[in-house]
Enzyme design. Structure first.
Site, PDB file in Angstrom:
ATOM      1  N   GLY A 171      -0.229  -5.754   5.869  1.00 31.19           N
ATOM      2  CA  GLY A 171       0.274  -4.474   5.364  1.00 31.19           C
ATOM      3  C   GLY A 171       1.159  -3.783   6.373  1.00 31.19           C
ATOM      4  N   ARG A 172       0.570  -2.835   7.107  1.00 28.94           N
ATOM      5  CA  ARG A 172       1.362  -1.980   8.002  1.00 28.94           C
ATOM      6  C   ARG A 172       2.241  -2.683   9.024  1.00 28.94           C
ATOM      7  NH1 ARG A 172      -3.950   1.429   8.868  1.00 28.94           N
ATOM      8  NH2 ARG A 172      -4.662  -0.676   8.374  1.00 28.94           N
ATOM      9  N   THR A 175     -15.569  -5.699   4.635  1.00 25.31           N
ATOM     10  CA  THR A 175     -15.643  -5.638   6.105  1.00 25.31           C
ATOM     11  C   THR A 175     -15.999  -4.227   6.588  1.00 25.31           C
ATOM     12  OG1 THR A 175     -13.255  -5.427   6.077  1.00 25.31           O
ATOM     13  CG2 THR A 175     -14.134  -7.575   6.661  1.00 25.31           C
ATOM     14  N   LYS A 212     -10.642  -6.052  -7.377  1.00 26.02           N
ATOM     15  CA  LYS A 212     -12.072  -6.233  -7.043  1.00 26.02           C
ATOM     16  C   LYS A 212     -13.016  -5.840  -8.181  1.00 26.02           C
ATOM     17  CE  LYS A 212     -11.320  -5.325  -2.083  1.00 26.02           C
ATOM     18  NZ  LYS A 212      -9.946  -4.782  -2.035  1.00 26.02           N
ATOM     19  N   LEU A 213     -12.920  -6.571  -9.293  1.00 27.03           N
ATOM     20  CA  LEU A 213     -13.756  -6.226 -10.454  1.00 27.03           C
ATOM     21  C   LEU A 213     -15.245  -6.469 -10.191  1.00 27.03           C
ATOM     22  CD1 LEU A 213     -10.848  -6.473 -11.645  1.00 27.03           C
ATOM     23  CD2 LEU A 213     -11.922  -7.184 -13.767  1.00 27.03           C
ATOM     24  N   LYS A 247       0.896  -8.044  -2.594  1.00 26.45           N
ATOM     25  CA  LYS A 247      -0.427  -7.635  -3.087  1.00 26.45           C
ATOM     26  C   LYS A 247      -0.348  -6.219  -3.633  1.00 26.45           C
ATOM     27  CE  LYS A 247      -4.064  -6.341  -0.277  1.00 26.45           C
ATOM     28  NZ  LYS A 247      -4.697  -5.133  -0.822  1.00 26.45           N
ATOM     29  N   ASP A 284     -18.598  -5.712 -12.895  1.00 20.00           N
ATOM     30  CA  ASP A 284     -19.194  -5.058 -14.065  1.00 20.00           C
ATOM     31  C   ASP A 284     -20.021  -6.110 -14.794  1.00 20.00           C
ATOM     32  OD1 ASP A 284     -19.689  -3.313 -16.296  1.00 20.00           O
ATOM     33  OD2 ASP A 284     -17.811  -2.279 -15.875  1.00 20.00           O
ATOM     34  N   ILE A 285     -20.496  -5.837 -15.998  1.00 22.20           N
ATOM     35  CA  ILE A 285     -21.269  -6.851 -16.715  1.00 22.20           C
ATOM     36  C   ILE A 285     -20.315  -7.986 -17.115  1.00 22.20           C
ATOM     37  CG2 ILE A 285     -23.028  -5.236 -17.525  1.00 22.20           C
ATOM     38  CD1 ILE A 285     -21.643  -5.289 -20.287  1.00 22.20           C
ATOM     39  N   PRO A 286     -20.843  -9.221 -17.249  1.00 22.46           N
ATOM     40  CA  PRO A 286     -19.971 -10.375 -17.486  1.00 22.46           C
ATOM     41  C   PRO A 286     -18.988 -10.193 -18.641  1.00 22.46           C
ATOM     42  CG  PRO A 286     -22.174 -11.135 -16.958  1.00 22.46           C
ATOM     43  CD  PRO A 286     -22.262  -9.628 -17.055  1.00 22.46           C
ATOM     44  N   ASN A 287     -19.438  -9.668 -19.768  1.00 23.02           N
ATOM     45  CA  ASN A 287     -18.533  -9.557 -20.922  1.00 23.02           C
ATOM     46  C   ASN A 287     -17.365  -8.614 -20.643  1.00 23.02           C
ATOM     47  OD1 ASN A 287     -17.911 -10.158 -23.729  1.00 23.02           O
ATOM     48  ND2 ASN A 287     -18.353  -7.981 -24.073  1.00 23.02           N
ATOM     49  N   THR A 288     -17.629  -7.518 -19.955  1.00 19.07           N
ATOM     50  CA  THR A 288     -16.563  -6.554 -19.632  1.00 19.07           C
ATOM     51  C   THR A 288     -15.565  -7.170 -18.656  1.00 19.07           C
ATOM     52  OG1 THR A 288     -18.067  -4.733 -20.022  1.00 19.07           O
ATOM     53  CG2 THR A 288     -16.131  -4.250 -18.676  1.00 19.07           C
ATOM     54  N   ASP A 343      -5.176  -7.008  -6.507  1.00 17.19           N
ATOM     55  CA  ASP A 343      -6.418  -6.823  -5.731  1.00 17.19           C
ATOM     56  C   ASP A 343      -7.212  -5.655  -6.304  1.00 17.19           C
ATOM     57  OD1 ASP A 343      -8.300  -6.630  -3.675  1.00 17.19           O
ATOM     58  OD2 ASP A 343      -6.900  -5.731  -2.253  1.00 17.19           O
ATOM     59  N   ASP A 376       0.848  -1.197   0.000  1.00 16.37           N
ATOM     60  CA  ASP A 376       0.000   0.000   0.000  1.00 16.37           C
ATOM     61  C   ASP A 376       0.881   1.244   0.000  1.00 16.37           C
ATOM     62  OD1 ASP A 376      -2.375  -1.486  -0.054  1.00 16.37           O
ATOM     63  OD2 ASP A 376      -2.338  -1.745   2.115  1.00 16.37           O
TER      64      ASP A 376
HETATM   65  O1  C5P Z   1      -2.115  -2.493   6.870  1.00 15.55           O
HETATM   66  P1  C5P Z   1      -3.044  -3.662   6.982  1.00 15.55           P
HETATM   67  O2  C5P Z   1      -2.380  -4.925   7.482  1.00 15.55           O
HETATM   68  O3  C5P Z   1      -4.309  -3.331   7.731  1.00 15.55           O
HETATM   69  O4  C5P Z   1      -3.441  -3.952   5.458  1.00 15.55           O
HETATM   70  C1  C5P Z   1      -4.373  -4.921   5.120  1.00 15.55           C
HETATM   71  C2  C5P Z   1      -4.565  -4.947   3.639  1.00 15.55           C
HETATM   72  O5  C5P Z   1      -5.671  -5.794   3.351  1.00 15.55           O
HETATM   73  C3  C5P Z   1      -4.923  -3.593   3.002  1.00 15.55           C
HETATM   74  O6  C5P Z   1      -4.379  -3.587   1.669  1.00 15.55           O
HETATM   75  C4  C5P Z   1      -6.424  -3.595   2.978  1.00 15.55           C
HETATM   76  O7  C5P Z   1      -6.957  -2.808   1.939  1.00 15.55           O
HETATM   77  C5  C5P Z   1      -6.718  -5.071   2.723  1.00 15.55           C
HETATM   78  N1  C5P Z   1      -8.037  -5.503   3.191  1.00 15.55           N
HETATM   79  C6  C5P Z   1      -8.475  -5.397   4.484  1.00 15.55           C
HETATM   80  N2  C5P Z   1      -9.705  -5.842   4.863  1.00 15.55           N
HETATM   81  C7  C5P Z   1     -10.493  -6.398   3.946  1.00 15.55           C
HETATM   82  C8  C5P Z   1     -10.076  -6.531   2.625  1.00 15.55           C
HETATM   83  C9  C5P Z   1      -8.818  -6.068   2.265  1.00 15.55           C
HETATM   84  O8  C5P Z   1      -7.758  -4.914   5.329  1.00 15.55           O
HETATM   85  N3  C5P Z   1     -11.665  -6.853   4.332  1.00 15.55           N
END
Ligand code: C5P
Length: 232
Positions: free
Chosen positions: A210-211, A119, A61-62, A32, A64-68, A59, A10
């Site tokens: 991530g962090r 979430t 997260k598409l 990711k 849209d309509i199936p063909n696209t 990541d 990120d």
């Molecule tokens: O920094 P952190 O560990 O919270 O990052 C988690 C990663 O997972 C981020 O890229 C966040 O967008 C992604 N993510 C999430 N919760 C979800 C789906 C994806 O934290 N339900």
């Protein structure tokens, strides 16, 4: 593919991303790439990270309509990513079209996962704005079953849901779980969190971190700690 730790890159641009990846030298963590980095840097960045030897979860997260979605997935598959995703809310027809688009001429394809409910969506907002009257856990499991019916490989879910997903769809249906924190770490803006060791115990197949890694004083050591706790 076995259990692995996926680092969420990120970052706002290529400089910060490569400065981070350079710290790993000859180690090549699974990474990711999300909307922030992809929209800022484009497909060339994916090719460059792939050329450095990383496995990539794209990541985007598409929905849209199936063909696209089918045609967009064909473009992503040509980037040689290892994993990508879409919203199960796009229907079984959209998910099936996505799989078709992803499948390369030689029959191989990246893993395809579904997002069930984000979430960040509460049960109250789901009922009042989306007009979905079922409880959140039932809705998540229903969307999971649709993903399985469409032939997908798994879902992105909270580590707290991974056990139920496996009970419902079998242990080989993959669960990729964010919301992971070290026992002695800061939880930041995540609400429901689990340690890598707990995620391993409940059967997550991949954790997305991530962090706790990207902001660590020593990111390589933090990544290694995740691997030790989760993969063992
Ligand atoms: O920094 P952190 O560990 O919270 O990052 C988690 C990663 O997972 C981020 O890229 C966040 O967008 C992604 N993510 C999430 N919760 C979800 C789906 C994806 O934290 N339900």
């Amino acid at each position: 593919m076995g259990k692995d730790v996926i680092i969420a890159l990120d970052f706002p641009g290529r400089e910060q991303t490569f400065a981070f990846l350079d710290k790993f030298q000859d180690r090549k963590p699974f990474v990711k790439i999300g909307m922030e980095l992809f929209y800022a840097t484009g497909p060339e960045m994916v090719r460059q990270i792939k050329a450095r030897g990383h496995q990539i979860f794209l990541d985007l997260k598409l929905h849209d309509i199936p063909n696209t979605v089918k045609r967009a997935m064909a473009a992503l598959s040509a980037l040689d990513v290892d994993m990508c995703n879409l919203h199960a809310a796009g229907t079984v027809a959209m998910m099936e079209a996505a799989l078709e688009g992803l499948t390369r001429p030689d029959g191989t394809r990246p893993l395809l996962l579904a997002v069930t409910q984000l979430t960040s969506t509460s049960e109250e907002r789901m009922r009042e704005e989306l007009w979905i009257d079922h409880p959140m856990d039932q809705t998540v499991l229903h969307y999971t079953e649709l993903a399985k019916k469409a032939g997908l490989d798994g879902v992105v879910c909270s580590p707290l849901e991974a056990g139920k997903v496996h009970d419902r769809c079998g242990s080989s249906f993959l669960t990729v779980t964010p919301g992971v924190r070290f026992a002695d770490g800061d939880i930041g803006d995540q609400v429901r969190v689990m340690t890598p060791a707990e995620a391993k115990r409940i059967g997550s197949d991949y954790i997305v971190v991530g962090r706790p890694i990207t902001q660590a004083a020593d990111p390589v050591a933090a990544w290694q700690r995740c691997i030790d706790e989760f993969v063992g």
